[in-house]
Scaffold this motif. Structure first.
Motif, short mmCIF file in Angstrom:
data_model
loop_
_atom_site.label_atom_id
_atom_site.label_comp_id
_atom_site.label_asym_id
_atom_site.label_seq_id
_atom_site.Cartn_x
_atom_site.Cartn_y
_atom_site.Cartn_z
N SER A 155 1.99 25.88 -16.42
CA SER A 155 2.33 24.89 -16.19
C SER A 155 3.19 23.20 -17.02
O SER A 155 1.77 23.50 -17.72
CB SER A 155 2.89 24.21 -14.53
N THR A 156 4.23 23.84 -17.62
CA THR A 156 4.68 21.96 -18.28
C THR A 156 3.54 21.48 -17.62
O THR A 156 3.60 20.90 -18.08
CB THR A 156 5.74 22.50 -18.59
N ALA A 157 3.71 20.94 -16.35
CA ALA A 157 3.91 20.31 -15.88
C ALA A 157 1.44 19.99 -15.47
O ALA A 157 1.30 18.71 -15.47
CB ALA A 157 3.43 20.09 -14.05
N SER A 201 -0.96 17.37 -23.50
CA SER A 201 -0.09 17.63 -24.32
C SER A 201 0.84 18.05 -24.72
O SER A 201 0.25 19.52 -24.84
CB SER A 201 -0.81 16.43 -25.70
N MET A 202 1.68 18.08 -24.95
CA MET A 202 3.09 19.08 -25.31
C MET A 202 2.91 18.10 -27.02
O MET A 202 4.00 17.42 -27.34
CB MET A 202 4.12 19.27 -24.62
N GLY A 216 2.54 10.67 -20.49
CA GLY A 216 3.80 10.77 -20.33
C GLY A 216 4.55 10.34 -22.03
O GLY A 216 5.62 10.58 -21.23
N THR A 217 3.34 9.15 -22.05
CA THR A 217 3.89 9.15 -23.42
C THR A 217 4.75 9.90 -24.60
O THR A 217 4.28 10.26 -25.32
CB THR A 217 3.15 7.83 -23.72
N LYS A 238 10.99 17.34 -21.93
CA LYS A 238 10.67 18.89 -21.24
C LYS A 238 10.88 19.16 -19.99
O LYS A 238 11.57 17.88 -19.20
CB LYS A 238 8.92 18.94 -20.49
N ASP A 239 10.74 19.72 -19.32
CA ASP A 239 11.70 20.43 -18.43
C ASP A 239 10.71 21.10 -17.69
O ASP A 239 10.14 22.90 -17.53
CB ASP A 239 13.13 21.26 -17.94
N ASP A 240 9.80 20.22 -16.44
CA ASP A 240 8.81 21.81 -15.67
C ASP A 240 9.72 22.69 -14.91
O ASP A 240 8.19 23.58 -14.70
CB ASP A 240 7.63 20.20 -14.68
N GLU A 241 10.96 21.92 -14.46
CA GLU A 241 10.97 23.86 -13.23
C GLU A 241 11.08 24.36 -13.89
O GLU A 241 11.20 25.50 -14.28
CB GLU A 241 12.22 22.52 -12.49
#
Length: 131
Positions: free
Chosen positions: A33-35, A39-40, A61-62, A77-80
């Motif tokens: 999960s991206t959540a 880091s991404m 989140g920065t 990003k879209d965590d869903e």
């Protein structure tokens, strides 16, 4: 183990726009999960295969951007949807590269502009900007 797949690359003219997507899925029975990522980021590489940092979302989140793209590119990003995006506007010929997304799911988090901060990478999507 996340599997990352980029899409959205294309050939455009100078001044054009593109939106790149990086969809992550779990493999080998593991969830992703991206959540949960520390880091991404997005990097780009040319024929020399050197990875140049473009933009990233740090563990707090920065959002950060390389000077060469600041004001033109937006990372989100879209965590869903487990998806990382890179909105690219006012594209220039020097933006022509293979764009790759990367995630850190192991930690501890490092500076998100460092390629060493990431454990998993996508194969990339090609962006070509012509005059």
């Amino acid at each position: 183990v996340p599997y990352l797949a980029e899409s959205g690359g294309d050939s455009v003219q100078v001044g054009g726009s593109l939106r790149l997507s990086c969809i992550g899925t779990g493999t080998s029975g593991s969830a992703y999960s991206t959540a949960d990522a520390y880091s991404m980021g997005w990097f780009r590489q040319g024929a020399d295969l050197e990875r140049e940092w473009v933009a990233c979302i740090a563990s707090d989140g920065t959002k950060r951007y390389a000077d060469s793209v600041k004001g033109r590119f937006t990372i989100s990003k879209d965590d869903e949807k487990n998806t990382l995006y890179l909105e690219m506007n006012n594209l220039k010929p020097e933006d022509t590269r293979l764009y790759r997304c990367a995630v850190d799911v192991l930690g501890p988090p490092l500076d998100c502009s460092f390629k060493e901060a990431y454990n998993y990478w996508g194969q990339g999507t090609q962006v070509t900007v012509s005059t």
